[in-house]
Motif scaffolding. Sequence first.
Motif, mmCIF file in Angstrom:
data_model
loop_
_atom_site.group_PDB
_atom_site.id
_atom_site.type_symbol
_atom_site.label_atom_id
_atom_site.label_comp_id
_atom_site.label_asym_id
_atom_site.label_seq_id
_atom_site.Cartn_x
_atom_site.Cartn_y
_atom_site.Cartn_z
ATOM 1 N N ALA A 49 -7.053 -17.409 9.403
ATOM 2 C CA ALA A 49 -6.538 -16.063 9.677
ATOM 3 C C ALA A 49 -5.877 -15.476 8.437
ATOM 4 O O ALA A 49 -6.059 -14.295 8.107
ATOM 5 N N ASN A 50 -5.102 -16.326 7.713
ATOM 6 C CA ASN A 50 -4.445 -15.826 6.501
ATOM 7 C C ASN A 50 -5.461 -15.409 5.446
ATOM 8 O O ASN A 50 -5.322 -14.395 4.774
ATOM 9 N N ARG A 51 -6.527 -16.238 5.316
ATOM 10 C CA ARG A 51 -7.539 -15.907 4.331
ATOM 11 C C ARG A 51 -8.292 -14.619 4.713
ATOM 12 O O ARG A 51 -8.619 -13.792 3.851
ATOM 13 N N VAL A 52 -8.582 -14.469 5.991
ATOM 14 C CA VAL A 52 -9.265 -13.247 6.453
ATOM 15 C C VAL A 52 -8.409 -12.018 6.179
ATOM 16 O O VAL A 52 -8.873 -10.992 5.652
ATOM 17 N N THR A 80 -10.669 -0.885 -3.030
ATOM 18 C CA THR A 80 -11.355 0.370 -2.700
ATOM 19 C C THR A 80 -10.500 1.577 -3.068
ATOM 20 O O THR A 80 -11.005 2.603 -3.544
ATOM 21 N N VAL A 81 -9.196 1.456 -2.860
ATOM 22 C CA VAL A 81 -8.307 2.556 -3.207
ATOM 23 C C VAL A 81 -8.224 2.740 -4.718
ATOM 24 O O VAL A 81 -8.255 3.867 -5.230
ATOM 25 N N TYR A 129 -7.052 -7.166 2.980
ATOM 26 C CA TYR A 129 -6.087 -6.402 2.180
ATOM 27 C C TYR A 129 -6.593 -6.193 0.751
ATOM 28 O O TYR A 129 -6.457 -5.111 0.177
ATOM 29 N N LYS A 130 -7.192 -7.252 0.189
ATOM 30 C CA LYS A 130 -7.718 -7.152 -1.170
ATOM 31 C C LYS A 130 -8.855 -6.133 -1.232
ATOM 32 O O LYS A 130 -8.946 -5.316 -2.164
ATOM 33 N N ILE A 183 -2.643 0.167 6.848
ATOM 34 C CA ILE A 183 -1.431 0.209 7.672
ATOM 35 C C ILE A 183 -1.720 -0.297 9.082
ATOM 36 O O ILE A 183 -0.923 -1.050 9.682
ATOM 37 N N THR A 184 -2.865 0.109 9.613
ATOM 38 C CA THR A 184 -3.235 -0.340 10.962
ATOM 39 C C THR A 184 -3.432 -1.854 10.996
ATOM 40 O O THR A 184 -3.009 -2.533 11.957
ATOM 41 N N LEU A 185 -4.085 -2.382 9.932
ATOM 42 C CA LEU A 185 -4.282 -3.837 9.865
ATOM 43 C C LEU A 185 -2.933 -4.559 9.788
ATOM 44 O O LEU A 185 -2.725 -5.587 10.458
#
Length: 402
Positions: A219-222, A233-234, A227-228, A188-190
């Motif tokens: 930037a989009n790839r980062v 991890t979740v 996010y991935k 959420i912070t990201l």
Amino acid sequence: MRITATLLLVLMAALFLISNRYEELHPAWGYVLAFSEAAMIGGLADWFAVTALFRRPLGLPIPHTAIIPENKDRIADTMAAFLRDNFLTPQVVARRLQNMNIAEAAGGFLADGQRGKDSRIRAGAAGLASDVLQSLDQEKLGGMVKGGLRTQLEKIDLAPLLGQMLGAAIADKRHMPVIEGAIRWAGITLEDNEDLVRDMIAERANGLVRWTGLDTSIANRVLDGLYKLLAETVIDPDHPLRGKLEEGLAQLAEDLQHDPETQEKVQKLKLELLANPAVGHWIDGLWERARRALLRTMDNPETVLSGQIGASVQELGQSLQRDKRLQVLVNRFARRTMVGVATRYGDQIVQLVSETVRRWDASTVTDRIESAVGRDLQFIRINGTMVGGLVGVTIHFLDGFF
């Protein structure tokens, strides 16, 4: 009763004067004269005896009078010795408590909800506690309570406690929701700071990259990669990142319990928090809320006894009534406690009684004892008057035969 005894003596004196005047008119007057004369003697003798106990008759310095005022200190010592020998020796206390079922009696009182509701002791104690709490200086009392609370917080060794709590949570897998919550919070912070990440990448890219527009693609790839990573991890309980987080938490728990440097940092942080004015305000509010809650409870104690506390108290009373083994334990504890009190403080209690009576002035001792037994002593005067008169009549009757 003093007035009655005195009036009886005056009546005997009047009978003596009348019978002495008319004795020669009839033999019966002789019996009246003998009765009244002996009654006066008996009444006066007993008046002297009773008066001599408390004061000097007619204020005359007659030996062996004013017995109680003159022997006040000896009476105090005698009272104290009587109290010690008959009530405050361990053997006497143990013997008197041997056949008393204190636990059952206490259980009956606690189990009776109506009695607790209407208890004058409970209501009086609550009112007294409320009055005392309101009459105390709130600034000083609050300062003492808050100072004591702050001192106790400063004494707590917080790091090992936190380490044990964290270690137990990890062992029971209670840390998993925390890790998942932290990962979701990071996502959420990201998301809320995507523009900041894009600006940072653009600032660090050279002019050619920015001119070609590759900085936006990077930037989009980062962001997509981050996010991935967070999503995997979740979803995956065995994800390496999750393992690293768990490993870090386990190491933190270990350091909190055994690493002096980590413990010193936690202690320093705790002291800084306690010195913070905001924490001081929080402690002030905590004390004030607690004080108001106590006052509300004391002003309306029925609400306490009718709620969960009252149910717990009644359940305890019922257990004391039914459970014989619990009664034995409670009675044994009560006997040992009372015997211990008699052993440790019996001499002090006796000394307190003796010194208290010694400090009384003679008139106080005399008034208190006379108010306690004076009525019966006046009966002695009445009885002495009547018995003296009967003895006088008897002697006059026997004198007629000899």
